[in-house]
Design an enzyme around this catalytic site. Sequence first.
Site, short mmCIF file in Angstrom:
data_model
loop_
_atom_site.label_atom_id
_atom_site.label_comp_id
_atom_site.label_asym_id
_atom_site.label_seq_id
_atom_site.Cartn_x
_atom_site.Cartn_y
_atom_site.Cartn_z
N LYS A 206 0.85 -1.19 0.00
CA LYS A 206 0.00 0.00 0.00
C LYS A 206 0.89 1.23 0.00
CE LYS A 206 -3.53 2.48 2.54
NZ LYS A 206 -4.58 2.39 3.56
N ARG A 216 -10.84 9.80 2.15
CA ARG A 216 -10.70 10.45 3.47
C ARG A 216 -11.87 11.38 3.73
NH1 ARG A 216 -4.10 11.21 3.07
NH2 ARG A 216 -3.65 8.97 3.01
N LYS A 229 1.20 10.11 5.54
CA LYS A 229 1.34 8.72 5.98
C LYS A 229 2.62 8.07 5.44
CE LYS A 229 -3.64 8.14 6.66
NZ LYS A 229 -4.83 7.25 6.55
N GLU A 245 7.41 -6.89 0.99
CA GLU A 245 6.22 -6.71 1.82
C GLU A 245 5.26 -7.90 1.66
OE1 GLU A 245 5.11 -4.80 4.07
OE2 GLU A 245 6.12 -2.86 3.97
N LYS A 260 -2.20 -1.49 -3.85
CA LYS A 260 -3.05 -0.32 -3.78
C LYS A 260 -2.22 0.95 -3.83
CE LYS A 260 -6.02 1.93 -0.48
NZ LYS A 260 -6.42 2.01 0.89
C1 PBG Z 1 -7.19 3.67 5.56
C2 PBG Z 1 -7.58 3.36 4.18
C3 PBG Z 1 -7.44 4.24 3.12
C4 PBG Z 1 -8.02 3.64 2.02
C5 PBG Z 1 -8.49 2.39 2.43
N1 PBG Z 1 -8.20 2.22 3.77
C6 PBG Z 1 -6.90 5.63 3.06
C7 PBG Z 1 -5.59 5.93 3.62
O1 PBG Z 1 -4.72 5.08 3.76
O2 PBG Z 1 -5.42 7.09 3.95
C8 PBG Z 1 -8.11 4.30 0.68
C9 PBG Z 1 -9.18 3.83 -0.22
C10 PBG Z 1 -9.52 4.77 -1.31
O3 PBG Z 1 -8.91 5.85 -1.52
O4 PBG Z 1 -10.47 4.44 -2.02
N2 PBG Z 1 -6.58 2.78 6.33
#
Ligand code: PBG
Length: 336
Positions: A206, A216, A229, A245, A260
């Site tokens: 991710k 968000r 992050k 990972e 992702k």
């Molecule tokens: C948070 C999370 C995020 C997404 C899924 N779980 C956002 C982030 O890491 O800030 C993003 C999904 C999307 O943008 O559709 N743990």
Amino acid sequence: MSPFAAAAPAFPAIRMRRGRSAPWIRAMLAEHVLTPADLIWPLFIAEGQGAEEPIATLPGVSRWTVAQLAGKAREARDLGIPCIALFPNTPANLRSERGEEALNPDNLMCRAIRTIKDAVPEVGILTDVALDPYTAHGHDGLTDAVGYVLNDETSEQLVGQALVQAEAGADIVAPSDMMDGRVGAIRSALEQHGHYNVAIMAYAAKYASAFYGPFRDAVGSRGLLKGDKRGYQMDPANGAEALREVALDLAEGADMVMVKPGLAYLDVLARVKDRFGVPTFAYAVSGEYAMIEAAAAAGAGDRDALILETLMAFKRAGATGVLTYHARDAARLLGG
Ligand code: PBG
């Protein structure tokens, strides 16, 4: 020299266009197919009994109340979508520094899981394991005095979060937080508590991405987020690191892995699938959805065709399935 040079006869013996000359032969020669069973539909949960809440930056996507979600799960079932993914919008007054609401067995997420499982048990429920919908600072974990996200303390809390979700009836828990070691910790806790068949889909690769903005907004953490992050999510510059990972998450007991975001990371998806051959999912994230919607709204392309072409690209790159906010539209287009 091309590896095909010796074997291939030249034009006109070979005409590649022969295989494209009619719909039947195109269908027969298609290397990949896209079906509703390839799709996982992410849904946002709203507190209360009100109307659906549209999300401005995700046109066409809403937050639904717990009661309304059972209807969404029914739609998924009727369209042949095997699984939905749930994300709660926790009311601001229940957010805290340590995100304790994540551990509440009656939180919005757990109530939604129970209600949906009760109404539509044949649809799989995937739940996000991370603290960002619950923390006052919008980070996925617990922070120290200077705002650093603490790994091991967070992991412990994620174990508790995964357990309340499993107790409520989640079928797949999906840690999206990028802490080290959390997959193993969650797996052993699930085993200890008898949740042998609750699977783990690890958000293994991710990236710290600019494509998460609308999400968000949807879970209500954009305005709260302090900093970024990049201290835990991956650097977009890195590809080989993703393989490491994934290897770690598999060794810790992940049943399936995810890459992702999606489109901008198809190379990573393909490498992961080629290397490990395990169920590998792509998440077409909120910013990708918004990009397609914006292009269609601007008249830059045909919406339906853009949706299906991008989803097929994931299949071609090796995806087992795709989490997409377009799941319902795509399933309808595919005749689900
Ligand atoms: C948070 C999370 C995020 C997404 C899924 N779980 C956002 C982030 O890491 O800030 C993003 C999904 C999307 O943008 O559709 N743990």
